[in-house]
Motif scaffolding. Structure first.
Motif, mmCIF file in Angstrom:
data_model
loop_
_atom_site.group_PDB
_atom_site.id
_atom_site.type_symbol
_atom_site.label_atom_id
_atom_site.label_comp_id
_atom_site.label_asym_id
_atom_site.label_seq_id
_atom_site.Cartn_x
_atom_site.Cartn_y
_atom_site.Cartn_z
ATOM 1 N N ARG A 39 -7.499 6.952 0.316
ATOM 2 C CA ARG A 39 -6.257 6.973 -0.471
ATOM 3 C C ARG A 39 -6.386 6.042 -1.673
ATOM 4 O O ARG A 39 -5.961 6.357 -2.781
ATOM 5 C CB ARG A 39 -5.081 6.574 0.424
ATOM 6 N N ALA A 40 -6.997 4.882 -1.462
ATOM 7 C CA ALA A 40 -7.190 3.931 -2.563
ATOM 8 C C ALA A 40 -8.084 4.528 -3.642
ATOM 9 O O ALA A 40 -7.801 4.412 -4.842
ATOM 10 C CB ALA A 40 -7.791 2.630 -2.034
ATOM 11 N N ARG A 41 -9.169 5.192 -3.221
ATOM 12 C CA ARG A 41 -10.059 5.831 -4.195
ATOM 13 C C ARG A 41 -9.290 6.845 -5.026
ATOM 14 O O ARG A 41 -9.398 6.883 -6.254
ATOM 15 C CB ARG A 41 -11.251 6.498 -3.513
ATOM 16 N N ALA B 161 0.839 -1.203 0.000
ATOM 17 C CA ALA B 161 0.000 0.000 0.000
ATOM 18 C C ALA B 161 0.874 1.253 0.000
ATOM 19 O O ALA B 161 0.598 2.209 -0.739
ATOM 20 C CB ALA B 161 -0.929 -0.002 1.209
ATOM 21 N N LEU B 162 1.910 1.258 0.802
ATOM 22 C CA LEU B 162 2.808 2.414 0.852
ATOM 23 C C LEU B 162 3.535 2.628 -0.469
ATOM 24 O O LEU B 162 3.892 3.758 -0.808
ATOM 25 C CB LEU B 162 3.827 2.249 1.982
ATOM 26 N N LEU B 163 3.725 1.554 -1.218
ATOM 27 C CA LEU B 163 4.390 1.667 -2.514
ATOM 28 C C LEU B 163 3.442 2.082 -3.637
ATOM 29 O O LEU B 163 3.847 2.203 -4.773
ATOM 30 C CB LEU B 163 5.094 0.353 -2.859
ATOM 31 N N GLY B 164 2.159 2.304 -3.304
ATOM 32 C CA GLY B 164 1.241 2.889 -4.263
ATOM 33 C C GLY B 164 0.234 1.957 -4.910
ATOM 34 O O GLY B 164 -0.432 2.358 -5.851
ATOM 35 N N ASN B 165 0.088 0.732 -4.438
ATOM 36 C CA ASN B 165 -0.874 -0.205 -5.022
ATOM 37 C C ASN B 165 -2.264 0.082 -4.466
ATOM 38 O O ASN B 165 -2.547 -0.197 -3.306
ATOM 39 C CB ASN B 165 -0.444 -1.638 -4.690
ATOM 40 N N GLU C 1 5.088 10.765 -2.407
ATOM 41 C CA GLU C 1 6.536 10.870 -2.323
ATOM 42 C C GLU C 1 7.233 9.557 -2.641
ATOM 43 O O GLU C 1 8.328 9.533 -3.170
ATOM 44 C CB GLU C 1 6.956 11.330 -0.925
ATOM 45 N N LEU C 2 6.592 8.432 -2.328
ATOM 46 C CA LEU C 2 7.212 7.139 -2.550
ATOM 47 C C LEU C 2 7.098 6.654 -3.984
ATOM 48 O O LEU C 2 7.818 5.754 -4.384
ATOM 49 C CB LEU C 2 6.578 6.082 -1.614
ATOM 50 N N ARG C 3 6.196 7.194 -4.746
ATOM 51 C CA ARG C 3 5.985 6.712 -6.125
ATOM 52 C C ARG C 3 7.142 6.993 -7.007
ATOM 53 O O ARG C 3 7.899 7.813 -6.995
ATOM 54 C CB ARG C 3 4.726 7.342 -6.703
#
Length: 160
Positions: free
Chosen positions: A108-110, A74-78, A158-160
């Motif tokens: 965040r997912a939305r 999740a933190l990595l953007g999935n 920021e992580l993307r």
């Protein structure tokens, strides 16, 4: 969707989530099996969210591992895993139970799905989940969820 059906039969949470969101968006929620339905907030506000209190010690360890693995993805953007982490926080499945944190991850997912081309059905389904969740939350929880969601949005970007 066929690949997700195969994955869901094999126990893949990400595929179960995808099937659940697709069914909700298309009005086929009642056709879902138990494994997929557990990833949705029930329409009936009096219904309890999924929680498995019958786990063995090994099952509890596996659930914690799944929770941490989901959080990493999740933190990595999935966005599917962001949604999954949100539901895990809502139910206390492998992570501490915290409705505001769960609602923030779901928001965040939305946002992640809204930014992706080709998956508007998932974003639409998440809006339904958010509306159902809003019925269950107090004003303080909603405020806290908005604050956390803003922080998550900045962190994940920021992580993307």
């Amino acid at each position: 969707m066929q690949l997700h059906r195969q994955g869901a039969r094999a126990g893949a949470g990400q595929s179960q989530i995808a099937l659940a969101l697709h069914a909700l968006a298309t009005g086929a929620e009642t056709d879902l099996g138990k494994d997929e339905r557990r990833w949705l907030v029930p329409a009936d506000a009096a219904s309890n969210l999924w929680c498995d209190d019958t786990l063995t010690p090994a099952g509890e360890l596996r659930q914690r591992w799944d929770g941490l693995s989901s959080l990493n993805q999740a933190l990595l953007g999935n966005p599917l895993m962001q949604y999954g982490v949100g539901m895990r926080f809502l139910t206390g499945s492998g992570v501490p139970r915290d409705r505001a944190l769960g609602a923030a991850w779901i928001a965040r997912a939305r946002a992640g799905f809204e930014a992706l081309d080709g998956v508007p059905a998932y974003a639409a389904a998440i809006r339904i989940v958010e509306a159902r969740l809003a019925e269950r939350m107090g004003d303080d929880e909603k405020r806290r969820a908005r604050e956390i969601a803003a922080n998550l949005s900045a962190t994940v970007t920021e992580l993307r």
